[in-house]
Design an enzyme around this catalytic site. Structure first.
Site, PDB file in Angstrom:
ATOM      1  N   GLU A  25      58.187  32.851  14.012  1.00 39.48           N
ATOM      2  CA  GLU A  25      57.691  32.662  15.385  1.00 39.48           C
ATOM      3  C   GLU A  25      58.275  31.431  16.069  1.00 39.48           C
ATOM      4  OE1 GLU A  25      53.456  32.793  15.639  1.00 39.48           O
ATOM      5  OE2 GLU A  25      53.356  34.842  14.906  1.00 39.48           O
TER       6      GLU A  25
ATOM      7  N   GLU B 136      52.895  40.331  10.358  1.00 35.30           N
ATOM      8  CA  GLU B 136      51.537  39.810  10.549  1.00 35.30           C
ATOM      9  C   GLU B 136      50.792  40.704  11.528  1.00 35.30           C
ATOM     10  OE1 GLU B 136      51.127  35.666  11.750  1.00 35.30           O
ATOM     11  OE2 GLU B 136      52.701  35.083  10.349  1.00 35.30           O
TER      12      GLU B 136
HETATM   13  C1  GCO Z   1      51.492  32.967  13.253  1.00 35.26           C
HETATM   14  C2  GCO Z   1      51.038  32.403  12.358  1.00 35.26           C
HETATM   15  C3  GCO Z   1      49.819  32.335  11.590  1.00 35.26           C
HETATM   16  C4  GCO Z   1      48.532  32.259  12.341  1.00 35.26           C
HETATM   17  C5  GCO Z   1      48.085  33.604  12.809  1.00 35.26           C
HETATM   18  C6  GCO Z   1      46.786  33.584  13.569  1.00 35.26           C
HETATM   19  O1  GCO Z   1      52.600  33.209  12.637  1.00 35.26           O
HETATM   20  O2  GCO Z   1      51.058  32.915  14.367  1.00 35.26           O
HETATM   21  O3  GCO Z   1      51.964  32.847  11.429  1.00 35.26           O
HETATM   22  O4  GCO Z   1      50.140  31.176  10.931  1.00 35.26           O
HETATM   23  O5  GCO Z   1      47.573  31.732  11.508  1.00 35.26           O
HETATM   24  O6  GCO Z   1      49.049  34.141  13.643  1.00 35.26           O
HETATM   25  O7  GCO Z   1      46.899  32.789  14.712  1.00 35.26           O
END
Ligand code: GCO
Length: 464
Positions: free
Chosen positions: A174, A370
């Site tokens: 990200e 995710e």
């Molecule tokens: C993300 C993050 C996570 C967060 C999840 C929830 O990549 O945004 O990898 O670390 O914890 O997205 O906000």
């Protein structure tokens, strides 16, 4: 007579589908001064008053550094065959550049060997936001182009030592979240290092440096791996969803995908080798400086793309210069327990379809790296956490993933965020995303109802 289809055949996934779960180093490991590890920007940031809710830090987190075996046993119980985690740069090269710390390497060897004992394939992310503090002190980390070179050296150090055990690599997680959200004062709450920059151009320069790190990282991984391996980027595009699927609204969603969030300046250069012209029009003088050769470095061939998708943005066709408009959500629109977490299950389907159609990569394997949600979990009087709200969320999103597969898009796997509750960045421990509840006082793990639901879905290889 009506013939009903057998329920066991509904929402079936392909036989070789990767069922998984995801975590990240700073969010779960703790042991922040053990095993030769030095500070990351998140240690410094979270120790600064007012930065993280309740003054929480990742110093202990889920104590996964010591409890990894118990956590891997939970994964085995869940039935996942794939686990996505991240490697902490400051464990491997504590000063950011220079000497490699053997104890750091050894921790990940132990973890991966334990996964292997249980038949779980590791998918390692090299960077999930925890930049070494030393590089922040030295040259302002992502503000400097040097960060890309140091990241590539770190990637070489890791892959040459762990590449016999790990063959699924992900470069950066990200990009907008450790560049734009860390250096732009408009983002509330801010992310580490939390140093607002004066101009938008400087902010875009940080994400350009991250793209370079991704490109150089891909080259470094391939050069250092002792065996053939897979390399992916993990992106969180801002997903545009047509308000309905009329041809005009579908076209609007595709066009809007270029300028939504930072897509045109991050997803586009990584996957197409150029910043989207529509995005450059929008940025004008705020676009970053791009040196000759940069775009070739950034645009590396990928073996897969990881998509982190939690929500999306509705779009429709409009009679304006752009031909589309972004729609605000009405008051009372359903959301999970995060201000940004509105429930748009179609965003999974549309995220995958945009990679294929809008970015022109119809044969690039995609993983949902995710997806998940925060809920107001409570342990009840019988010691259980009955998170039917999370089950509702996950079920709808998996159906949307299933739609993408049934239409022929190359979705190969799904990693639920997250295996267990953990340090939720600027929200500290006040928000829980896990399917395993963590009692932070005792470090006891309590699988939630959503854990049982996911285990059953994996077992039946379909949405249950
Ligand atoms: C993300 C993050 C996570 C967060 C999840 C929830 O990549 O945004 O990898 O670390 O914890 O997205 O906000």
């Amino acid at each position: 007579m009506v013939t009903l289809r057998k329920v066991e055949t509904m929402y079936k996934f392909p036989e070789n589908f990767y069922w998984g779960a995801a975590t990240a180093s700073y969010q779960i490991e703790g042991a922040y001064r053990e095993g030769g590890r030095k500070l990351s920007v998140w240690d410094t940031f979270s120790a600064t008053r007012g930065r993280v809710v309740n003054g929480d830090t990742g110093a202990v987190a889920c104590d996964h550094y010591h409890r990894y075996r118990e956590d891997v046993q939970l994964m085995a119980k869940l039935g996942i065959k794939h686990y996505r985690f991240s490697i902490a740069w400051s464990r491997i090269i504590p000063d950011g550049r220079g000497a490699v710390n053997k104890e750091g390497i050894d921790f990940y060897k132990r973890l991966v060997d334990c996964l292997d004992e249980y038949g779980i394939t590791p998918h390692a992310t090299l960077f999930h936001w925890d930049s070494p503090q030393a590089l922040e002190d030295l040259y302002g980390s992502w503000q400097s182009r040097q960060m890309a070179h140091d990241f590539a050296d770190y990637a070489t150090a890791v892959v040459s030592r762990l590449g016999d055990r790990i063959t699924h690599w992900m470069t950066l997680n990200e990009i907008p979240c450790f560049t734009h959200m860390s250096y732009d004062a408009h983002h509330k709450p801010l992310h580490a290092p939390g140093k607002p920059l004066k101009t938008r151009k400087e902010i875009w320069q940080t994400s350009h440096h991250a793209l370079l790190a991704h490109g150089m990282g891909c080259q470094a991984i391939r050069a250092a791996s002792p065996v053939p391996c897979q390399v992916a980027l993990v992106d969180n595009p801002s997903v545009t969803v047509p308000i309905n699927e009329s041809p005009a609204n579908v076209a609007a969603a595709k066009n809007a995908f270029h300028t939504s969030g930072q897509n045109g300046g991050i997803t586009f250069p990584a996957l197409t080798g150029t910043y989207s012209p529509a995005m450059l029009d929008k940025l004008k003088g705020d676009a970053p400086d791009i040196q000759s050769g940069d775009l070739e470095i950034i645009h590396q061939p990928l073996d897969a793309l990881g998509l982190n998708i939690y929500t999306g943005t509705y779009v429709r066709a409009a009679d304006n210069e752009l031909g589309y408009e972004f729609l605000n959500l009405p008051k009372g629109y359903p959301q999970m327990y995060m201000p940004w977490l509105s429930i748009l299950p179609e965003s999974i389907y549309w995220g995958i379809r945009h990679v294929s159609e809008t970015l022109g990569h119809n044969d690039l394997p995609v993983y949902i790296t995710e997806n998940g949600c925060a809920a107001q979990d409570e342990v009840n009087t019988t010691g259980e956490v009955i998170d039917t709200d999370r089950i509702m969320y996950l079920r709808q999103h998996l159906k949307s993933a299933h739609r993408a597969i049934s239409e022929g898009y190359p979705l190969k796997g799904y990693f639920l965020w997250s295996l267990m509750d953990n340090f939720e960045w600027a929200w500290g421990y006040s928000r829980r995303f896990g399917i395993v509840y963590v009692d932070y006082k005792t470090q006891k793990r309590i699988p939630k109802a959503s854990f049982e639901w996911y285990a059953e879905s994996i077992h039946q290889n379909r949405v249950v």
